[in-house]
Design a protein around this motif. Structure first.
Motif, short mmCIF file in Angstrom:
data_model
loop_
_atom_site.label_atom_id
_atom_site.label_comp_id
_atom_site.label_asym_id
_atom_site.label_seq_id
_atom_site.Cartn_x
_atom_site.Cartn_y
_atom_site.Cartn_z
N SER B 93 1.69 -10.32 0.86
CA SER B 93 2.81 -10.04 1.36
C SER B 93 3.40 -10.06 0.00
O SER B 93 3.57 -11.35 -0.50
CB SER B 93 3.08 -9.53 2.89
OG SER B 93 3.42 -10.85 2.67
N SER B 96 7.06 -5.86 -0.51
CA SER B 96 7.15 -5.18 0.23
C SER B 96 7.15 -6.32 1.31
O SER B 96 6.34 -7.29 1.24
CB SER B 96 5.93 -4.03 0.49
OG SER B 96 5.51 -3.56 1.76
N TYR B 97 7.63 -5.88 2.90
CA TYR B 97 7.48 -6.87 3.93
C TYR B 97 6.27 -6.17 4.67
O TYR B 97 6.11 -6.69 5.91
CB TYR B 97 8.65 -6.28 4.32
CG TYR B 97 9.84 -6.59 4.50
CD1 TYR B 97 10.54 -6.44 4.63
CD2 TYR B 97 10.15 -7.17 3.33
CE1 TYR B 97 12.56 -6.14 3.41
CE2 TYR B 97 10.78 -8.05 2.09
CZ TYR B 97 11.92 -7.28 2.77
OH TYR B 97 13.37 -7.60 2.01
N ILE B 98 5.52 -5.40 4.47
CA ILE B 98 4.51 -4.87 4.81
C ILE B 98 2.86 -5.27 4.89
O ILE B 98 2.61 -5.42 2.97
CB ILE B 98 4.11 -4.09 4.85
CG1 ILE B 98 5.15 -2.41 5.31
CG2 ILE B 98 2.65 -2.94 5.01
CD1 ILE B 98 5.20 -1.10 5.16
N PRO B 99 2.51 -6.45 5.38
CA PRO B 99 1.26 -7.24 5.48
C PRO B 99 0.01 -6.36 4.66
O PRO B 99 -0.18 -5.47 5.64
CB PRO B 99 0.72 -8.22 5.69
CG PRO B 99 1.99 -8.11 7.36
CD PRO B 99 2.90 -7.35 6.38
N THR B 100 -0.87 -6.87 4.00
CA THR B 100 -1.90 -5.84 3.53
C THR B 100 -3.07 -6.88 3.85
O THR B 100 -3.63 -8.38 3.47
CB THR B 100 -2.38 -5.31 1.60
OG1 THR B 100 -1.17 -4.97 1.11
CG2 THR B 100 -3.73 -4.56 1.36
N PHE B 101 -4.64 -6.39 4.39
CA PHE B 101 -5.46 -6.87 6.03
C PHE B 101 -6.61 -6.86 4.32
O PHE B 101 -6.61 -5.85 4.05
CB PHE B 101 -6.03 -6.30 6.68
CG PHE B 101 -4.31 -6.59 7.93
CD1 PHE B 101 -2.82 -6.86 7.32
CD2 PHE B 101 -4.25 -8.56 8.04
CE1 PHE B 101 -2.57 -7.15 7.96
CE2 PHE B 101 -3.44 -9.18 8.78
CZ PHE B 101 -2.01 -8.21 8.70
#
Lengths: 115, 111
Positions: B93, B96-101
């Motif tokens: 991440s 953006s505070y949204i982790p991408t997996f």
């Protein structure tokens, strides 16, 4: 409780029915996430809530999917007119503020099967 | 946008060996990285994290290495045990505070 709690843990529904999945985040966590995991796949981002800000809905796959978060705590993910391709594990996660490092903690998931 | 990938879908090791699981990310702005372990039927469990101002971080039997030059990170597990058998995900991440997996590597430990 100590962790993220999700219900139901398992749900079998008929195609075309609506389903609601519930998430109770870790107490005090301001951020809440929904991800979807299909069999053998990675985690697909769906929606993100942070405090009182407008949610980031950029990951929702269609307008059949919606989510709300009441009182900054519990969240409900709703899938309308379910389709077989909606079958997956729906994972909820929460995290403290950004300053805490953005580590997100997951629940055990709600396993949805559409027949 | 960010994309995160793992190099191998499956890794088989003998009990007691060291395991290395690799991950690549695409966004040079990513500044925070996390490794998760997911056992069958359970949600992902946090293992260890690292920020972009570090290149190595150690935990109990685990080490994460970050190479920002080639946008690569790895998870090393020392003295792998049967209980380490699981799917391992990396996440990135930044901004953006949204982790991408990533898609996950299945670690199989043979006794």
């Amino acid at each position: 409780g100590a962790g993220v709690s999700q219900s139901p843990s398992n749900k079998v529904t008929e195609k075309g029915k609506d389903v609601e999945l519930r998430c109770d985040p870790i107490s005090g966590h301001t951020a809440l996430y929904w991800y979807r995991q299909s069999l053998g796949q990675g985690l697909e981002f769906l929606i993100y809530f942070q405090g009182n800000s407008a949610p980031d809905k950029s990951g929702l796959p269609s307008d059949r999917f919606s989510a709300e978060r009441t009182g900054g705590s519990v969240s409900t993910l709703t899938i309308q007119r379910t389709q077989q391709e909606d079958s997956a594990v729906y994972l909820c996660a929460s995290s403290p503020d950004r300053e805490a490092g953005n580590t997100i903690y997951f629940g055990e998931g709600s396993w949805l099967t559409v027949v | 946008g960010e994309s995160v990938g793992l190099h191998l879908p499956t890794l088989s090791v003998q009990e007691g060996d060291n395991s290395i699981i690799n991950c690549a990310y695409s966004n040079s702005a990513s500044d925070y990285f996390i490794w998760y372990k997911q056992e069958s039927g359970k949600g992902p469990q946090f293992i260890i994290d690292i920020r972009s101002n570090m290149d190595k971080r150690q935990g109990q039997r685990v080490t994460v290495l970050l190479n920002k030059t080639v946008k690569h990170l790895s998870l090393q597990i020392a003295a792998t045990q049967p209980g380490d058998s699981a799917v391992y995900f990396c996440a990135a991440s930044g901004g953006s505070y949204i982790p991408t997996f990533g898609r996950g590597t299945s670690l199989i430990v043979h006794p």
